[in-house]
Design an enzyme around this catalytic site. Structure first.
Site, mmCIF file in Angstrom:
data_model
loop_
_atom_site.group_PDB
_atom_site.id
_atom_site.type_symbol
_atom_site.label_atom_id
_atom_site.label_comp_id
_atom_site.label_asym_id
_atom_site.label_seq_id
_atom_site.Cartn_x
_atom_site.Cartn_y
_atom_site.Cartn_z
ATOM 1 N N GLY A 1 0.872 -1.304 -0.118
ATOM 2 C CA GLY A 1 -0.059 -0.062 0.213
ATOM 3 C C GLY A 1 0.895 1.347 -0.118
ATOM 4 O O GLY A 1 2.001 1.364 -0.327
ATOM 5 N N HIS B 1 4.717 1.921 -7.602
ATOM 6 C CA HIS B 1 3.675 0.583 -7.630
ATOM 7 C C HIS B 1 2.895 0.633 -8.864
ATOM 8 O O HIS B 1 2.470 -0.235 -9.547
ATOM 9 C CB HIS B 1 2.643 0.885 -6.381
ATOM 10 N N SER C 1 7.303 4.407 -0.360
ATOM 11 C CA SER C 1 6.033 4.762 0.492
ATOM 12 C C SER C 1 6.705 5.682 1.768
ATOM 13 O O SER C 1 6.099 6.362 2.463
ATOM 14 C CB SER C 1 5.422 3.495 0.908
ATOM 15 N N GLN D 1 15.051 -8.576 -3.117
ATOM 16 C CA GLN D 1 13.928 -9.280 -2.892
ATOM 17 C C GLN D 1 13.434 -10.064 -4.232
ATOM 18 O O GLN D 1 13.198 -10.838 -4.288
ATOM 19 C CB GLN D 1 12.754 -8.137 -2.593
ATOM 20 N N GLY E 1 9.160 -4.875 -8.533
ATOM 21 C CA GLY E 1 10.000 -3.733 -8.845
ATOM 22 C C GLY E 1 11.733 -3.998 -8.614
ATOM 23 O O GLY E 1 12.027 -4.564 -7.455
HETATM 24 P P1 AMP Z 1 6.177 -2.179 -1.344
HETATM 25 O O1 AMP Z 1 4.655 -1.740 -1.264
HETATM 26 O O2 AMP Z 1 7.071 -1.537 -0.957
HETATM 27 O O3 AMP Z 1 6.283 -3.501 -0.592
HETATM 28 O O4 AMP Z 1 6.468 -2.661 -2.760
HETATM 29 C C1 AMP Z 1 5.488 -3.105 -3.653
HETATM 30 C C2 AMP Z 1 6.267 -3.390 -4.930
HETATM 31 O O5 AMP Z 1 6.708 -2.131 -5.625
HETATM 32 C C3 AMP Z 1 7.647 -4.161 -4.862
HETATM 33 O O6 AMP Z 1 7.800 -4.993 -5.802
HETATM 34 C C4 AMP Z 1 8.397 -3.022 -4.855
HETATM 35 O O7 AMP Z 1 9.660 -3.420 -5.626
HETATM 36 C C5 AMP Z 1 7.934 -2.141 -6.010
HETATM 37 N N1 AMP Z 1 8.386 -0.769 -5.890
HETATM 38 C C6 AMP Z 1 8.468 0.133 -4.844
HETATM 39 N N2 AMP Z 1 8.890 1.310 -5.114
HETATM 40 C C7 AMP Z 1 9.244 1.366 -6.443
HETATM 41 C C8 AMP Z 1 9.662 2.079 -7.316
HETATM 42 N N3 AMP Z 1 10.218 3.427 -6.744
HETATM 43 N N4 AMP Z 1 9.873 1.849 -8.574
HETATM 44 C C9 AMP Z 1 9.398 0.621 -8.918
HETATM 45 N N5 AMP Z 1 8.858 -0.221 -8.027
HETATM 46 C C10 AMP Z 1 8.820 -0.216 -6.897
#
Ligand code: AMP
Length: 572
Positions: free
Chosen positions: A307, A313, A463, A430, A424
């Site tokens: 979120g 995202h 986030s 990860q 991402g």
């Molecule tokens: P999170 O909500 O932080 O768990 O991220 C969810 C997904 O969004 C994960 O696969 C992250 O790697 C991806 N993500 C987070 N930040 C970015 C970004 N700046 N650019 C691309 N993908 C992202």
């Protein structure tokens, strides 16, 4: 007051008998010519302070905004009957308050060669009905469509006009420079610009949008960004801002048939305002949603998130939209992957906002389970990926972090059984852990990786960025600067990992940030590499800025780019 001498004027409007145009700039000259061509008796353009002949009944002040007041004050004081008008978009009638006044701002570019006023529009206003009628009559004589704009709306009206005309020209200048770097001159772009403007004029911005962003082709956007960064670096920030704005437009205004893979539910034509995305909270509910599509052979795409959605995202959701028939976004702040209770508590949560953004970006289902649906009281299983989870993030955050990630992602794969899952590059370790997990456990899912989306100044979207306070936001740039320093060192021929890392650390030290780790590793195994020679090497960095822990990475490459879909990285 004379009645209208022009038979073509609408009944009730007033035509001036004799007009003087004051101001000999482009607009003054163009107006004088156009009014003369319309059969109106015009004197001028005159210089400011010139004598106004007694037979003149109307003066148009075609002078810069700041000079309207002084030019009005220079009009003969013994002629209270003299009507005065200005041509400014942003100015009210206030500077002309001492006499009857009007304004007429043609929405048209004026060049040294004049202007084609016929067919244009103009904001008009008048302090009395006679003044307003004069403005209307002038507009009519010039073939201009009058627009009524309230005083409080003038700045917005003017800004819209500037964006539609001046900014467009600025953009064409940037396009011209970039095309020139590829040995292409302006001419081939002209037909494209004309067609785009015509499409916009006919159908509006959302429908007229084409190209890789509208298609959700983020890999191509990334390649374009690299070219802009290399060829016209001074325009990179503009490219980034426009990319973001275009993504928003594509998300909010894309028509169903513009989608790269038309989605059956969307084709059924439910309107946007109904909210087409379903929010599902139970595992059984999600399985039920996906059962039908799976049986009918539709491709299911999964985008796991915690979120607080941002463009990073949303770019993954759009990637999923482009490649799948059904897009499931998960929203679950997974407690088991947090090593720090304060970080978990402070994690931003706003489901309503996230749901709206996910819907706009093209999600069909938002899976937002409560914690007890994922971890019922008797939950006892942990999925642990060995080795690759030990260094960097594993060392900083402890083994429990990747255990939490591996376990929840395995569960989400089992629950949704997606054909493709999107992650991402921002969280490179990860990604490596999940690839290993999928391979080791034979999970039938394809992993796609989207490039890191960044702020115009290079900071990777996260986030957690919202928790950065003023000075910290600036210091957070230490991370992208470190990555840039590493890349530049490689570009200058440095091959020794320790020396490259040293340059990157120095770039951070310049802004007083100490990395938690900064390492050069193999992108698949996360083992340290001594030299950047041949194979791609990942430079990964983590640092605390204030209370906020940030991570970032970049791929260092000495071989020519292979254009592989899942190894791209947003360049800081
Ligand atoms: P999170 O909500 O932080 O768990 O991220 C969810 C997904 O969004 C994960 O696969 C992250 O790697 C991806 N993500 C987070 N930040 C970015 C970004 N700046 N650019 C691309 N993908 C992202």
């Amino acid at each position: 007051m004379d009645s209208d001498p022009h038979s073509t004027l609408p009944a009730g409007t007033t035509s001036p008998r004799r007009i003087a145009v004051v101001g000999a700039g482009r607009l003054g000259r163009a107006l004088a010519v156009a009014l003369q061509d319309a059969g109106i008796d015009v004197t001028g353009p005159l210089g400011r302070g010139a004598t106004i002949a007694p037979e003149i009944d109307t003066v148009i002040l075609a002078v810069p905004d700041a000079q309207i007041g002084p030019a009005a004050a220079a009009l003969p004081a013994d002629r209270p009957d003299l009507l005065a008008g200005h041509c400014s978009a942003a100015t009210t009638l206030e500077p002309l308050a001492r006499r009857e006044a009007f304004s007429l701002h043609p929405l048209m570019t004026v060049t040294e060669d004049g202007a084609a006023f016929a067919g244009a529009s103009a904001a008009i206003a008048g302090s009395t009905s006679r003044a307003l009628a004069t403005a209307q009559a002038l507009a009519h004589a010039l073939g201009i469509q009058p627009l009524s704009v309230e005083d409080e709306d003038r700045a917005a009206y003017h800004a819209a006009a500037s964006i539609a005309s001046n900014f467009l020209v600025t953009l064409e200048g940037v396009a011209e420079r970039l095309a020139a770097s590829a040995g292409i001159d302006r001419e081939p772009l002209v037909a494209l610009v004309r067609a785009s403007v015509e499409n916009w004029a006919a159908s509006g911005a959302g429908a007229a949008l084409t190209g890789p962003i509208a298609r959700g082709d983020e890999q191509t956007v990334q390649r374009q960004r690299d070219a802009v960064a290399e060829r016209v670096p001074q325009d990179l920030a503009l490219f980034d801002v426009l990319t973001q704005a275009t993504r928003r437009l594509a998300a909010s205004d894309r028509r169903p048939h513009d989608r790269p893979t038309p989605h059956p539910a969307r084709r059924r034509g439910r309107s946007r305002s109904e909210g087409r995305m379903k929010i599902v909270r139970s595992i059984a509910g999600l399985r039920e949603q996906l059962d039908g599509p799976r049986r009918s052979g539709q491709r299911i795409g999964l985008v796991p998130t915690m979120g607080a959605l941002h463009e990073g995202h949303l770019s993954l959701i759009r990637l999923a939209r482009a490649g799948c028939d059904v897009v499931v976004v998960t929203l679950f702040v997974n407690p088991t992957q947090f090593d720090d209770a304060a970080d978990l508590d402070a994690y931003p949560r706003d489901e309503e906002r996230d749901a709206k953004l996910a819907d706009e970006a093209g999600a069909d289902v938002l899976f937002a389970p409560p914690a007890e649906a994922i971890y019922p009281p008797s939950f006892a299983t942990t999925v642990r990926v060995a080795g690759i989870t030990a260094p960097l993030e594993g060392e900083s955050r402890g083994v429990a972090h990747f255990d939490g990630v591996a376990t929840v992602v395995t569960k989400l794969f089992n629950i949704a059984q997606p054909d493709v899952a999107y992650f991402g590059q921002k969280d490179a370790q990860q990604v490596a852990v999940i690839r290993r997990l999928v391979r080791d456990l034979d999970i039938p899912v394809r992993i796609e990786v989207g490039p890191t989306v960044r702020e115009p100044d290079g900071l990777a979207l996260s986030s957690r960025n919202v928790r950065l306070r003023n000075g910290e936001r600036e210091r957070a740039l230490a991370l992208p600067r470190a990555l840039r320093a590493a890349r530049e060192a490689v570009g200058r021929g440095e091959r020794d990992s320790a020396a490259i890392a040293e340059r990157a650390r120095a770039a951070m030290a310049d802004v007083g940030v100490e990395p938690e780790y900064l390492a050069l590793v193999a992108p698949d195994s996360f083992t340290a590499v001594d030299r950047v020679d041949g194979d791609d090497v990942l430079v990964a960095v983590a640092a605390r800025v204030g209370d906020v822990r940030l991570i970032d990475n970049d791929l260092l490459t000495t071989a020519p780019a292979n254009g592989h879909a899942d190894t791209s990285t947003g360049r800081p």
